[in-house]
Design a protein around this motif. Structure first.
Motif, mmCIF file in Angstrom:
data_model
loop_
_atom_site.group_PDB
_atom_site.id
_atom_site.type_symbol
_atom_site.label_atom_id
_atom_site.label_comp_id
_atom_site.label_asym_id
_atom_site.label_seq_id
_atom_site.Cartn_x
_atom_site.Cartn_y
_atom_site.Cartn_z
ATOM 1 N N PHE A 145 -10.506 -32.700 41.414
ATOM 2 C CA PHE A 145 -10.221 -32.237 42.775
ATOM 3 C C PHE A 145 -11.414 -32.518 43.677
ATOM 4 O O PHE A 145 -12.559 -32.440 43.253
ATOM 5 C CB PHE A 145 -9.925 -30.734 42.778
ATOM 6 C CG PHE A 145 -8.514 -30.383 42.409
ATOM 7 C CD1 PHE A 145 -7.519 -30.375 43.378
ATOM 8 C CD2 PHE A 145 -8.188 -30.068 41.101
ATOM 9 C CE1 PHE A 145 -6.214 -30.046 43.055
ATOM 10 C CE2 PHE A 145 -6.883 -29.733 40.761
ATOM 11 C CZ PHE A 145 -5.886 -29.724 41.737
ATOM 12 N N PHE A 146 -11.137 -32.822 44.933
ATOM 13 C CA PHE A 146 -12.206 -33.064 45.895
ATOM 14 C C PHE A 146 -11.720 -32.754 47.303
ATOM 15 O O PHE A 146 -10.520 -32.760 47.585
ATOM 16 C CB PHE A 146 -12.708 -34.511 45.816
ATOM 17 C CG PHE A 146 -11.628 -35.557 45.954
ATOM 18 C CD1 PHE A 146 -11.204 -36.003 47.199
ATOM 19 C CD2 PHE A 146 -11.038 -36.107 44.825
ATOM 20 C CE1 PHE A 146 -10.210 -36.961 47.322
ATOM 21 C CE2 PHE A 146 -10.044 -37.075 44.931
ATOM 22 C CZ PHE A 146 -9.621 -37.506 46.183
ATOM 23 N N THR A 147 -12.679 -32.473 48.188
ATOM 24 C CA THR A 147 -12.379 -32.255 49.598
ATOM 25 C C THR A 147 -12.543 -33.564 50.358
ATOM 26 O O THR A 147 -13.062 -34.552 49.819
ATOM 27 C CB THR A 147 -13.325 -31.209 50.201
ATOM 28 O OG1 THR A 147 -14.671 -31.721 50.161
ATOM 29 C CG2 THR A 147 -13.263 -29.898 49.423
ATOM 30 N N ARG A 148 -12.150 -33.557 51.602
ATOM 31 C CA ARG A 148 -12.313 -34.753 52.438
ATOM 32 C C ARG A 148 -13.782 -35.144 52.558
ATOM 33 O O ARG A 148 -14.132 -36.319 52.490
ATOM 34 C CB ARG A 148 -11.733 -34.500 53.836
ATOM 35 C CG ARG A 148 -10.228 -34.253 53.869
ATOM 36 C CD ARG A 148 -9.762 -33.957 55.292
ATOM 37 N NE ARG A 148 -8.375 -33.519 55.314
ATOM 38 C CZ ARG A 148 -7.328 -34.341 55.421
ATOM 39 N NH1 ARG A 148 -7.543 -35.644 55.526
ATOM 40 N NH2 ARG A 148 -6.102 -33.866 55.428
ATOM 41 N N ALA A 149 -14.629 -34.149 52.740
ATOM 42 C CA ALA A 149 -16.038 -34.422 53.004
ATOM 43 C C ALA A 149 -16.764 -35.014 51.807
ATOM 44 O O ALA A 149 -17.827 -35.616 51.956
ATOM 45 C CB ALA A 149 -16.734 -33.135 53.445
ATOM 46 N N GLU A 150 -16.208 -34.839 50.615
ATOM 47 C CA GLU A 150 -16.880 -35.305 49.407
ATOM 48 C C GLU A 150 -16.672 -36.792 49.153
ATOM 49 O O GLU A 150 -17.325 -37.353 48.274
ATOM 50 C CB GLU A 150 -16.401 -34.510 48.195
ATOM 51 C CG GLU A 150 -16.844 -33.060 48.205
ATOM 52 C CD GLU A 150 -16.278 -32.277 47.037
ATOM 53 O OE1 GLU A 150 -17.069 -31.776 46.240
ATOM 54 O OE2 GLU A 150 -15.029 -32.176 46.932
ATOM 55 N N MET A 151 -15.777 -37.412 49.902
ATOM 56 C CA MET A 151 -15.441 -38.810 49.657
ATOM 57 C C MET A 151 -15.693 -39.671 50.890
ATOM 58 O O MET A 151 -15.800 -39.164 52.010
ATOM 59 C CB MET A 151 -13.956 -38.930 49.250
ATOM 60 C CG MET A 151 -13.631 -38.286 47.926
ATOM 61 S SD MET A 151 -14.499 -39.109 46.564
ATOM 62 C CE MET A 151 -14.013 -38.086 45.184
ATOM 63 N N ASP A 152 -15.784 -40.963 50.666
ATOM 64 C CA ASP A 152 -15.813 -41.918 51.761
ATOM 65 C C ASP A 152 -14.621 -41.632 52.682
ATOM 66 O O ASP A 152 -13.519 -41.316 52.218
ATOM 67 C CB ASP A 152 -15.733 -43.338 51.188
ATOM 68 C CG ASP A 152 -15.636 -44.402 52.248
ATOM 69 O OD1 ASP A 152 -16.679 -44.970 52.619
ATOM 70 O OD2 ASP A 152 -14.497 -44.673 52.700
ATOM 71 N N GLU A 153 -14.823 -41.747 53.981
ATOM 72 C CA GLU A 153 -13.786 -41.359 54.952
ATOM 73 C C GLU A 153 -12.475 -42.106 54.736
ATOM 74 O O GLU A 153 -11.396 -41.510 54.751
ATOM 75 C CB GLU A 153 -14.298 -41.599 56.371
ATOM 76 C CG GLU A 153 -13.327 -41.126 57.445
ATOM 77 C CD GLU A 153 -13.886 -41.284 58.850
ATOM 78 O OE1 GLU A 153 -13.138 -41.053 59.822
ATOM 79 O OE2 GLU A 153 -15.079 -41.648 58.974
ATOM 80 N N ALA A 154 -12.548 -43.423 54.544
ATOM 81 C CA ALA A 154 -11.327 -44.215 54.343
ATOM 82 C C ALA A 154 -10.629 -43.814 53.052
ATOM 83 O O ALA A 154 -9.388 -43.723 52.992
ATOM 84 C CB ALA A 154 -11.661 -45.703 54.334
ATOM 85 N N PHE A 155 -11.406 -43.587 52.013
ATOM 86 C CA PHE A 155 -10.840 -43.171 50.721
ATOM 87 C C PHE A 155 -10.141 -41.828 50.862
ATOM 88 O O PHE A 155 -9.011 -41.643 50.395
ATOM 89 C CB PHE A 155 -11.944 -43.088 49.674
ATOM 90 C CG PHE A 155 -11.445 -42.760 48.294
ATOM 91 C CD1 PHE A 155 -11.253 -43.756 47.364
ATOM 92 C CD2 PHE A 155 -11.168 -41.445 47.916
ATOM 93 C CE1 PHE A 155 -10.794 -43.468 46.078
ATOM 94 C CE2 PHE A 155 -10.692 -41.140 46.651
ATOM 95 C CZ PHE A 155 -10.512 -42.156 45.727
#
Length: 273
Positions: free
Chosen positions: A207-217
């Motif tokens: 599980f991950f939040t939006r902020a934890e990943m590259d924006e496009a990903f």
């Protein structure tokens, strides 16, 4: 927390010494916590040998040691459930970016000098739970308040679970998508083609939040339906991804325990007296 620290430091007997040239030498006691351990110059200076920012590091090391002991003592009077402990373990797994408790234990043993899982629970998990409990002592709140806080900060805390296959070339990613459409197994393809550390576990990202990943990903992963795979490669700063969303936690009551703990910690920190 402020009230607790004032009370806690009442139990700390500080022995003020004549700086570093005291006749008793580096073994001199700087502080003693009733029911805990003494803190000596020797121990602090040993910790600082590899740190060139001596003044700030000395202060930080001193009060970190005091705080850890005070929290450990306070935690002895608190009865935390196995569910609370497991939730905090899961939270730390997220914070350290590992997928299993075993990996977390390995990291804290290596980086923090702890001995095993029990040592981690006693010296890392319980103090953190104690700190949260102490911060919330004078805060009147309900589960509904936490859920409302989540709603107000939804984009910061909502999560999805996904797996991916990262490759360097767009053509390779397109070929992988074709193979998936033809019925190939995602995990097998991840192991065969993946170029990052997730390849060996089927591309699982947890599980991950939006902020934890590259924006496009993140945008692509959140836009998918559960079980859906991206129809075209997603380009990020790391290469080209084929992404499958495997689960989602978009409401507070369906979030993993670790995610709920993160929301609660943030609420308490923001609203504590």
């Amino acid at each position: 927390m402020k009230k607790y620290l004032l009370a806690g430091f009442g139990a700390v007997a500080l022995t003020t010494l004549a700086a570093c040239n005291n006749d008793e030498g580096n073994g001199s006691t700087i502080a003693t916590i009733e029911g805990g351990e003494t803190i000596t110059q020797e121990a602090l200076f040993e910790d600082l040998k590899n740190n060139q920012q001596a003044a700030g590091a000395l202060q930080n090391a001193f009060f970190t040691d005091l705080t850890e002991q005070l929290l450990a003592l306070a935690g002895e009077d608190m009865d935390f459930s196995e569910e609370q402990i497991n939730a905090m373990v899961a939270t730390l797994q997220d914070e350290f970016g590992v997928n299993s408790e075993e990996e977390l234990v390995d990291i804290v043993v290596e980086r923090l000098g702890l001995e095993d899982r029990d040592d981690m629970i006693d010296n890392l998990i319980i103090p953190e739970l104690t700190l949260i409990e102490l911060q919330a002592q004078d805060l009147d709140y309900t589960d509904e308040d936490i859920a409302a806080y989540f709603e107000d900060n939804r984009e910061q805390y909502e999560q999805v679970e996904a797996r991916h296959i990262l490759v360097e070339e767009e053509d390779v990613a397109n070929d992988i998508i074709e193979q998936l459409n033809d019925g190939s197994d995602f995990a097998d393809l991840a192991e065969e083609y993946g170029t990052d550390g997730t390849a060996t576990n089927g591309g699982d990202l947890g599980f991950f939040t939006r902020a934890e990943m590259d924006e496009a990903f993140a945008e692509a992963a959140f836009d998918l339906e559960v079980g859906e795979v991206t129809s075209e490669p997603v380009e990020s700063a790391f290469g080209f991804h084929v992404i499958e969303k495997t689960d989602e936690a978009l409401e507070y009551d369906t979030m993993p325990d670790s995610a709920q703990m993160a929301v609660k910690r943030a609420y308490i920190e923001e609203n504590r007296p």
